[in-house]
Motif scaffolding. Structure first.
Motif, mmCIF file in Angstrom:
data_model
loop_
_atom_site.group_PDB
_atom_site.id
_atom_site.type_symbol
_atom_site.label_atom_id
_atom_site.label_comp_id
_atom_site.label_asym_id
_atom_site.label_seq_id
_atom_site.Cartn_x
_atom_site.Cartn_y
_atom_site.Cartn_z
ATOM 1 N N ALA A 149 5.067 4.322 9.185
ATOM 2 C CA ALA A 149 5.702 5.240 8.228
ATOM 3 C C ALA A 149 4.619 5.977 7.436
ATOM 4 O O ALA A 149 4.343 5.655 6.277
ATOM 5 N N PRO A 150 3.968 6.987 8.049
ATOM 6 C CA PRO A 150 2.850 7.675 7.393
ATOM 7 C C PRO A 150 3.235 8.423 6.123
ATOM 8 O O PRO A 150 2.375 8.694 5.281
ATOM 9 N N ASN A 151 4.505 8.753 5.961
ATOM 10 C CA ASN A 151 4.947 9.505 4.789
ATOM 11 C C ASN A 151 5.587 8.617 3.720
ATOM 12 O O ASN A 151 6.136 9.127 2.740
ATOM 13 N N ALA A 152 5.544 7.305 3.915
ATOM 14 C CA ALA A 152 6.167 6.381 2.953
ATOM 15 C C ALA A 152 5.404 6.391 1.639
ATOM 16 O O ALA A 152 4.186 6.601 1.596
ATOM 17 N N SER A 153 6.119 6.136 0.560
ATOM 18 C CA SER A 153 5.516 6.125 -0.767
ATOM 19 C C SER A 153 4.841 4.779 -1.032
ATOM 20 O O SER A 153 5.019 3.812 -0.287
ATOM 21 N N PHE A 154 4.083 4.718 -2.116
ATOM 22 C CA PHE A 154 3.413 3.479 -2.521
ATOM 23 C C PHE A 154 4.433 2.373 -2.752
ATOM 24 O O PHE A 154 4.229 1.228 -2.323
ATOM 25 N N VAL A 155 5.536 2.703 -3.418
ATOM 26 C CA VAL A 155 6.569 1.706 -3.709
ATOM 27 C C VAL A 155 7.178 1.173 -2.414
ATOM 28 O O VAL A 155 7.376 -0.037 -2.254
ATOM 29 N N GLU A 156 7.457 2.068 -1.476
ATOM 30 C CA GLU A 156 8.063 1.649 -0.211
ATOM 31 C C GLU A 156 7.137 0.753 0.609
ATOM 32 O O GLU A 156 7.597 -0.172 1.285
ATOM 33 N N LEU A 157 5.835 1.002 0.521
ATOM 34 C CA LEU A 157 4.882 0.240 1.319
ATOM 35 C C LEU A 157 4.478 -1.079 0.668
ATOM 36 O O LEU A 157 4.369 -2.105 1.350
ATOM 37 N N TYR A 158 4.246 -1.057 -0.651
ATOM 38 C CA TYR A 158 3.559 -2.176 -1.291
ATOM 39 C C TYR A 158 4.383 -2.948 -2.323
ATOM 40 O O TYR A 158 3.950 -4.006 -2.765
ATOM 41 N N ILE A 159 5.524 -2.433 -2.711
ATOM 42 C CA ILE A 159 6.321 -3.120 -3.735
ATOM 43 C C ILE A 159 7.698 -3.514 -3.201
ATOM 44 O O ILE A 159 8.127 -4.669 -3.347
ATOM 45 N N HIS A 160 8.383 -2.576 -2.587
ATOM 46 C CA HIS A 160 9.751 -2.829 -2.126
ATOM 47 C C HIS A 160 9.877 -4.038 -1.192
ATOM 48 O O HIS A 160 10.822 -4.827 -1.335
ATOM 49 N N PRO A 161 8.946 -4.253 -0.238
ATOM 50 C CA PRO A 161 9.141 -5.367 0.709
ATOM 51 C C PRO A 161 9.233 -6.740 0.060
ATOM 52 O O PRO A 161 9.978 -7.606 0.556
ATOM 53 N N TRP A 162 8.480 -6.985 -1.018
ATOM 54 C CA TRP A 162 8.513 -8.328 -1.612
ATOM 55 C C TRP A 162 9.392 -8.424 -2.847
ATOM 56 O O TRP A 162 9.746 -9.532 -3.269
ATOM 57 N N LEU A 163 9.792 -7.294 -3.410
ATOM 58 C CA LEU A 163 10.637 -7.313 -4.603
ATOM 59 C C LEU A 163 12.092 -7.115 -4.192
ATOM 60 O O LEU A 163 12.751 -6.143 -4.561
ATOM 61 N N GLN A 164 12.586 -8.070 -3.418
ATOM 62 C CA GLN A 164 13.938 -8.056 -2.890
ATOM 63 C C GLN A 164 14.574 -9.432 -3.104
ATOM 64 O O GLN A 164 13.874 -10.423 -3.324
ATOM 65 N N PRO A 165 15.915 -9.531 -3.043
ATOM 66 C CA PRO A 165 16.583 -10.822 -3.294
ATOM 67 C C PRO A 165 16.115 -11.944 -2.373
ATOM 68 O O PRO A 165 15.875 -13.064 -2.831
ATOM 69 N N PHE A 166 15.986 -11.669 -1.061
ATOM 70 C CA PHE A 166 15.611 -12.742 -0.140
ATOM 71 C C PHE A 166 14.216 -13.286 -0.441
ATOM 72 O O PHE A 166 14.041 -14.515 -0.552
#
Length: 341
Positions: A149-166
């Motif tokens: 995902a070359p156009n993904a934002s910083f949040v999408e790459l580095y924050i969103h994956p681990w800041l989730q309910p699971f």
């Protein structure tokens, strides 16, 4: 040599969860205790952890170095896209170490001791949570790389994956598991009138592990998590979890009659079964991205590097493990077990 290296990866991971996890759980146990129990736990924790607490970090160091050298692609994904929770883990480990030293060796005893106590307790609480969140994020399916995902934002790459309910509930689960280990292990170090306290806390921790574990699986199932779907349909994973639950009965029996070695063995075996269920379900695909899994065995180091790495681990293990056993014996960590069993 690949299998030798994998053996050390698994062994290092298990021993850090078991020994380092018990250390973190002891601080969390202290945090959620009343003033009278805090004083007793603090004294017991120092006598148990004091001589050997830093030695437990050798296992995570071995794990990191082996992944870095032997499995570079896997290591790079973890270290780059999980760098925020990993940095927080490192900060938590550092603060715990600083607080542990200063609350016992500070030359001046004043109100700052309370600050050291809170630092120690809260770092012991949050560090395993971030460890569990990192593990949960890698298996949640939200990780994406820049190549994907070359156009993904910083949040999408580095924050969103681990800041989730699971991932969050995976962190809570691991923290509860640490408390269970600490309470079970400390029973063997406690005086007679303290054992009942640790038994009660172990019982509460067991309930927390079961409830949070069920909630974690439920969240993953509702989200359509690939790992969860494979977990609940994998006979080996279900069997390992079921056996871990069955072992609660003999564990409680040996705790009540004071069989220290057996209680610690059974607690360790339960953790091993849980880890087997969690890792064995999707091995070697231990990272699940939005575009598919990443295998631990993808693009491993060249065979000659693996040969050197495996040989070094064998030699190092032959030198380190006897030294650690001698350290434990020297500070009564093994002798206590022998005397009380």
């Amino acid at each position: 040599m690949l299998y030798v290296v994998l053996l050390f990866v698994v062994l290092s991971f298990f021993l850090y969860v078991l020994l380092g996890g018990a250390d973190f759980g002891a601080g969390t146990l202290e945090l959620f205790s009343g003033p009278d129990h805090k004083k007793s736990i603090k004294k017991t924790v120092y006598s148990v952890m004091g001589p050997v607490w830093e030695a437990n970090h050798i296992w995570i160091i071995i794990l990191i170095v082996v992944l870095w050298i032997g499995f570079p692609e896997f290591y790079n994904v973890v270290i780059i896209y999980m760098h925020i929770p990993l940095t927080l883990i490192l900060l938590g480990i550092t603060l715990r170490g600083v607080a542990f030293v200063f609350r016992h060796y500070d030359a001046i005893k004043d109100h700052t001791q309370n600050l050291y106590d809170r630092m120690f307790e809260f770092s012991c609480l949050v560090t395993p949570i971030f460890l569990g969140m990192t593990f949960g994020a890698l298996l949640n399916g939200d990780v994406q790389t820049l190549e994907q995902a070359p156009n993904a934002s910083f949040v999408e790459l580095y924050i969103h994956p681990w800041l989730q309910p699971f991932p969050l509930f995976t962190g809570f689960f691991f923290s509860a598991l640490c408390v269970f280990l600490a309470a079970t292990f400390l029973i063997g170090e406690a005086k007679d009138y303290e054992k009942r306290m640790y038994m009660r806390k172990a019982a509460v921790a067991i309930i927390a592990v079961v409830v949070i574990g069920f909630a974690t699986i439920l969240i993953g199932y509702v989200q359509g998590n690939e790992f969860t779907n494979e977990f609940i349909t994998n006979p080996l994973a279900i069997g390992a979890v079921a056996l871990s639950g069955i072992l609660l009965y003999p564990l409680w029996k040996v705790i009540r009659i004071g069989r220290v070695i057996w209680s610690r063995f059974l607690a360790g075996l339960q953790v091993l079964l849980i880890l087997f269920a969690a890792i064995g379900t999707h091995f070697p695909n231990l990272i699940i991205t939005k575009q598919g899994p990443i295998s631990l065995l993808n693009h491993t180091a060249p065979e000659r590097v693996m040969d050197v790495l495996g040989g070094s681990l064998i030699i190092g293990g032959a030198l380190i493990i006897p030294g650690l056993i001698h350290l434990l014996k020297s500070f009564r960590m093994i002798k206590v077990l022998e005397e009380r069993d």
